[in-house]
Design a protein around this motif. Structure first.
Motif, PDB file in Angstrom:
ATOM      1  N   ALA A  13      73.257  32.931  74.164  1.00 41.93           N
ATOM      2  CA  ALA A  13      73.815  32.701  72.607  1.00 41.93           C
ATOM      3  C   ALA A  13      72.751  32.382  71.653  1.00 41.93           C
ATOM      4  CB  ALA A  13      74.936  31.771  72.711  1.00 41.93           C
ATOM      5  N   LEU A  14      71.725  31.604  72.010  1.00 43.09           N
ATOM      6  CA  LEU A  14      70.636  31.117  71.221  1.00 43.09           C
ATOM      7  C   LEU A  14      69.570  32.303  70.780  1.00 43.09           C
ATOM      8  CD1 LEU A  14      69.939  27.590  72.752  1.00 43.09           C
ATOM      9  CD2 LEU A  14      70.676  27.987  70.396  1.00 43.09           C
ATOM     10  N   HIS A  15      69.509  33.037  71.842  1.00 40.54           N
ATOM     11  CA  HIS A  15      68.845  34.095  71.489  1.00 40.54           C
ATOM     12  C   HIS A  15      69.440  35.073  70.450  1.00 40.54           C
ATOM     13  CE1 HIS A  15      66.686  38.096  72.171  1.00 40.54           C
ATOM     14  NE2 HIS A  15      67.906  38.622  72.597  1.00 40.54           N
ATOM     15  N   LEU A  16      70.745  35.356  70.947  1.00 43.25           N
ATOM     16  CA  LEU A  16      71.314  36.396  69.845  1.00 43.25           C
ATOM     17  C   LEU A  16      71.371  35.460  68.534  1.00 43.25           C
ATOM     18  CD1 LEU A  16      74.583  37.476  71.974  1.00 43.25           C
ATOM     19  CD2 LEU A  16      72.430  38.830  71.271  1.00 43.25           C
ATOM     20  N   LEU A  17      71.626  34.495  68.279  1.00 42.49           N
ATOM     21  CA  LEU A  17      71.431  33.653  67.010  1.00 42.49           C
ATOM     22  C   LEU A  17      70.048  33.798  66.332  1.00 42.49           C
ATOM     23  CD1 LEU A  17      73.222  32.018  65.167  1.00 42.49           C
ATOM     24  CD2 LEU A  17      71.849  29.817  66.462  1.00 42.49           C
ATOM     25  N   SER A  18      69.112  33.763  67.228  1.00 45.19           N
ATOM     26  CA  SER A  18      67.618  33.951  66.661  1.00 45.19           C
ATOM     27  C   SER A  18      67.402  35.331  66.299  1.00 45.19           C
ATOM     28  CB  SER A  18      66.686  33.658  68.010  1.00 45.19           C
ATOM     29  OG  SER A  18      65.304  33.906  67.379  1.00 45.19           O
ATOM     30  N   THR A  19      67.905  36.367  66.965  1.00 42.80           N
ATOM     31  CA  THR A  19      67.777  37.613  66.428  1.00 42.80           C
ATOM     32  C   THR A  19      68.436  38.050  65.244  1.00 42.80           C
ATOM     33  OG1 THR A  19      69.800  38.466  67.751  1.00 42.80           O
ATOM     34  CG2 THR A  19      67.264  38.423  68.860  1.00 42.80           C
ATOM     35  N   ARG A  20      69.542  37.174  64.887  1.00 42.13           N
ATOM     36  CA  ARG A  20      70.283  37.422  63.689  1.00 42.13           C
ATOM     37  C   ARG A  20      69.858  36.568  62.605  1.00 42.13           C
ATOM     38  NH1 ARG A  20      75.979  39.010  64.466  1.00 42.13           N
ATOM     39  NH2 ARG A  20      75.830  40.380  66.317  1.00 42.13           N
ATOM     40  N   HIS A  21      69.343  35.188  62.804  1.00 40.66           N
ATOM     41  CA  HIS A  21      69.019  34.390  61.736  1.00 40.66           C
ATOM     42  C   HIS A  21      67.736  33.811  61.748  1.00 40.66           C
ATOM     43  CE1 HIS A  21      73.135  34.448  60.062  1.00 40.66           C
ATOM     44  NE2 HIS A  21      73.515  34.316  61.667  1.00 40.66           N
ATOM     45  N   GLY A  22      66.727  34.164  62.837  1.00 39.41           N
ATOM     46  CA  GLY A  22      65.717  33.735  63.004  1.00 39.41           C
ATOM     47  C   GLY A  22      65.296  32.504  63.977  1.00 39.41           C
ATOM     48  N   PRO A  23      64.379  32.142  64.667  1.00 38.97           N
ATOM     49  CA  PRO A  23      63.997  31.257  65.524  1.00 38.97           C
ATOM     50  C   PRO A  23      64.335  29.596  64.709  1.00 38.97           C
ATOM     51  CG  PRO A  23      61.940  32.087  64.985  1.00 38.97           C
ATOM     52  CD  PRO A  23      63.002  33.145  64.123  1.00 38.97           C
ATOM     53  N   TYR A  24      64.127  29.535  63.429  1.00 39.46           N
ATOM     54  CA  TYR A  24      64.390  28.179  62.988  1.00 39.46           C
ATOM     55  C   TYR A  24      65.909  27.817  62.975  1.00 39.46           C
ATOM     56  CZ  TYR A  24      64.917  24.605  59.347  1.00 39.46           C
ATOM     57  OH  TYR A  24      65.410  23.440  58.707  1.00 39.46           O
ATOM     58  N   ALA A  25      66.713  29.035  62.930  1.00 42.93           N
ATOM     59  CA  ALA A  25      68.354  28.528  63.096  1.00 42.93           C
ATOM     60  C   ALA A  25      68.634  28.128  64.342  1.00 42.93           C
ATOM     61  CB  ALA A  25      69.079  29.694  62.501  1.00 42.93           C
ATOM     62  N   ALA A  26      68.108  29.097  65.255  1.00 42.52           N
ATOM     63  CA  ALA A  26      68.125  28.614  66.688  1.00 42.52           C
ATOM     64  C   ALA A  26      67.619  27.304  67.022  1.00 42.52           C
ATOM     65  CB  ALA A  26      67.627  29.994  67.756  1.00 42.52           C
ATOM     66  N   GLY A  27      66.623  27.085  66.720  1.00 41.24           N
ATOM     67  CA  GLY A  27      65.882  25.846  66.915  1.00 41.24           C
ATOM     68  C   GLY A  27      66.824  24.648  66.441  1.00 41.24           C
ATOM     69  N   ARG A  28      67.286  24.736  65.250  1.00 42.54           N
ATOM     70  CA  ARG A  28      68.355  23.754  64.605  1.00 42.54           C
ATOM     71  C   ARG A  28      69.459  23.586  65.273  1.00 42.54           C
ATOM     72  NH1 ARG A  28      69.945  24.655  58.628  1.00 42.54           N
ATOM     73  NH2 ARG A  28      70.748  22.509  59.119  1.00 42.54           N
ATOM     74  N   VAL A  29      70.178  24.851  65.976  1.00 38.35           N
ATOM     75  CA  VAL A  29      71.215  24.727  66.862  1.00 38.35           C
ATOM     76  C   VAL A  29      71.057  24.030  68.205  1.00 38.35           C
ATOM     77  CG1 VAL A  29      73.007  26.145  67.833  1.00 38.35           C
ATOM     78  CG2 VAL A  29      72.458  26.743  65.793  1.00 38.35           C
ATOM     79  N   ALA A  30      69.577  24.564  68.746  1.00 44.05           N
ATOM     80  CA  ALA A  30      69.260  23.776  70.042  1.00 44.05           C
ATOM     81  C   ALA A  30      69.217  22.140  69.692  1.00 44.05           C
ATOM     82  CB  ALA A  30      68.176  24.449  70.480  1.00 44.05           C
ATOM     83  N   ARG A  31      68.604  21.737  68.849  1.00 46.15           N
ATOM     84  CA  ARG A  31      68.587  20.371  68.507  1.00 46.15           C
ATOM     85  C   ARG A  31      69.773  19.705  68.347  1.00 46.15           C
ATOM     86  NH1 ARG A  31      63.942  22.480  65.682  1.00 46.15           N
ATOM     87  NH2 ARG A  31      65.420  22.460  63.814  1.00 46.15           N
ATOM     88  N   ALA A  32      70.708  20.155  67.529  1.00 50.06           N
ATOM     89  CA  ALA A  32      72.097  19.883  67.353  1.00 50.06           C
ATOM     90  C   ALA A  32      72.991  19.465  68.605  1.00 50.06           C
ATOM     91  CB  ALA A  32      72.913  20.464  66.357  1.00 50.06           C
ATOM     92  N   MET A  33      72.816  20.488  69.557  1.00 55.94           N
ATOM     93  CA  MET A  33      73.319  20.614  70.810  1.00 55.94           C
ATOM     94  C   MET A  33      72.803  19.796  71.892  1.00 55.94           C
ATOM     95  SD  MET A  33      74.733  24.454  71.106  1.00 55.94           S
ATOM     96  CE  MET A  33      75.180  24.239  72.857  1.00 55.94           C
ATOM     97  N   VAL A  34      71.601  19.132  71.457  1.00 52.34           N
ATOM     98  CA  VAL A  34      70.637  18.286  72.464  1.00 52.34           C
ATOM     99  C   VAL A  34      70.339  19.300  73.781  1.00 52.34           C
ATOM    100  CG1 VAL A  34      70.425  16.184  73.556  1.00 52.34           C
ATOM    101  CG2 VAL A  34      72.199  16.431  71.854  1.00 52.34           C
ATOM    102  N   VAL A  35      70.072  20.437  73.571  1.00 55.03           N
ATOM    103  CA  VAL A  35      69.498  21.268  74.460  1.00 55.03           C
ATOM    104  C   VAL A  35      68.035  20.868  74.485  1.00 55.03           C
ATOM    105  CG1 VAL A  35      68.975  23.824  75.182  1.00 55.03           C
ATOM    106  CG2 VAL A  35      71.252  23.076  73.823  1.00 55.03           C
ATOM    107  N   TYR A  36      67.764  20.749  75.884  1.00 51.73           N
ATOM    108  CA  TYR A  36      66.269  20.199  76.031  1.00 51.73           C
ATOM    109  C   TYR A  36      65.288  21.054  75.746  1.00 51.73           C
ATOM    110  CZ  TYR A  36      62.162  18.062  78.521  1.00 51.73           C
ATOM    111  OH  TYR A  36      61.033  17.643  78.713  1.00 51.73           O
ATOM    112  N   ALA A  37      65.488  22.314  76.331  1.00 50.58           N
ATOM    113  CA  ALA A  37      64.265  23.398  75.844  1.00 50.58           C
ATOM    114  C   ALA A  37      64.964  24.760  75.849  1.00 50.58           C
ATOM    115  CB  ALA A  37      63.228  23.499  77.068  1.00 50.58           C
ATOM    116  N   ARG A  38      64.535  25.613  74.927  1.00 45.58           N
ATOM    117  CA  ARG A  38      65.037  26.907  74.856  1.00 45.58           C
ATOM    118  C   ARG A  38      64.421  27.737  75.954  1.00 45.58           C
ATOM    119  NH1 ARG A  38      64.535  29.800  69.474  1.00 45.58           N
ATOM    120  NH2 ARG A  38      65.452  31.407  70.688  1.00 45.58           N
ATOM    121  N   ARG A  39      65.112  28.522  76.579  1.00 49.75           N
ATOM    122  CA  ARG A  39      64.462  29.039  77.782  1.00 49.75           C
ATOM    123  C   ARG A  39      64.542  30.449  77.247  1.00 49.75           C
ATOM    124  NH1 ARG A  39      68.020  27.261  82.833  1.00 49.75           N
ATOM    125  NH2 ARG A  39      69.738  27.878  81.596  1.00 49.75           N
TER     126      ARG A  39
END
Length: 297
Positions: A163-189
């Motif tokens: 889901a983070l990958h799909l978000l990144s392809t649609r809105h860019g890696p910055y958006a995916a990074g913001r969501v991962a941080r908000a969700m306390v995801v340790y690392a994007r794989r």
């Protein structure tokens, strides 16, 4: 504003739904607008974990920018209606993206969307997927695969990664990074990451002494760990440490430590680090050692 539609199959896994749903819900909270919908052929929808879910019986109108996600389930699917499979094919043919989490790949296979395409699923079901859909190109031991707007993933927690990958392809890696941080995801794989980490891959034994040694290596794998230190921690001789460790894991302690270092280095490289930086942070003496190990792989 795009729509994310979850097709829920009876006995669906909660995390297969909740993980991707949380990603897109959090994205909406941060200003990346998405509308989430849940559809099924019956409602309420039974889950493996016992919590029933409500879903709509009628599908919303779909545009090419919309996303359809099929979360995984346990046991034989009762999704036999041809019109449901037709909707998956129709959305993809119209330019939309269709994703399957874990057993969701089976629904995509039934819809004919895996033919000639690379795909994956949970490591316990990869052989079955290849048997059922011989025209599919099953990629083993990876987190997720995308091929011509058909996305499949290993399932459970990897639904968050895809889901983070799909978000990144649609809105860019910055958006995916913001969501991962908000969700306390340790690392994007990354998609090519193995489904099981080196730590877990060698933890299937019942030798408590070896587990204690592994605990020490896991927490300090970037450091130099002499065999004598491991022996002191285990309360036995160096020779016994090597013998027990090899019997339980198939590796020497040094080979296990090297596997952890290499996995860490690969993750750093996937995040954009240079070979020199990855080698240093993973505990290798210099980049030449890392390059030799990667070439050997």
């Amino acid at each position: 504003m795009s729509r994310v539609v979850f097709l829920l199959i009876p006995r669906v896994h909660l995390l297969d739904v909740a993980g991707p749903a949380q990603v897109f819900s959090t994205a909406a909270d941060l200003g990346y607008e998405h509308v989430l919908s849940y559809v099924s052929e019956e409602t309420p929808v039974a889950t493996v974990q016992g919590l029933p879910l409500h879903a709509e019986l009628a599908w919303p109108h779909l545009e090419p920018d919309d996303l359809v996600i099929v979360p995984g389930w346990r046991g034989p699917a009762r999704m036999a209606r041809a019109d449901t499979l037709y909707r998956l094919r129709e959305h993809h043919a119209a330019g939309g993206t269709v994703a399957g989490v874990c057993a969701g790949a089976d629904a995509l296979g039934r819809a004919g969307l895996l033919d000639g395409r690379r795909c994956t699923t949970h490591h316990a079901s990869q052989d079955e997927l290849a048997r059922l859909y011989p025209r599919a190109r099953v990629v083993r031991d990876v987190l997720y695969v995308e091929d011509e707007r058909v996305v499949t993933s290993a399932g459970v927690a990897s639904g968050i990664d895809v889901a983070l990958h799909l978000l990144s392809t649609r809105h860019g890696p910055y958006a995916a990074g913001r969501v991962a941080r908000a969700m306390v995801v340790y690392a994007r794989r990354q998609g090519a990451s193995p489904q099981i980490s080196a730590m877990l891959r060698h933890r299937g034994h019942d030798d408590e002494t070896v587990h204690r040694i592994q605990n020490l290596i896991d927490t300090r794998f970037t450091e130099r760990l002499p065999l004598s230190m491991l022996a002191d921690a285990a309360g036995c001789s160096e020779r016994t440490v090597t013998r027990l460790f090899r019997h339980a894991t198939g590796l020497t302690p040094l080979a296990y430590q090297t596997a952890l270092r290499l996995e860490r280095a690969e993750h750093l490289l996937g995040q954009g680090a240079t070979t020199e930086t990855a080698a240093r942070e993973a505990g290798f003496g210099d980049a030449r050692m890392l390059r030799r190990l990667r070439a050997r792989m």
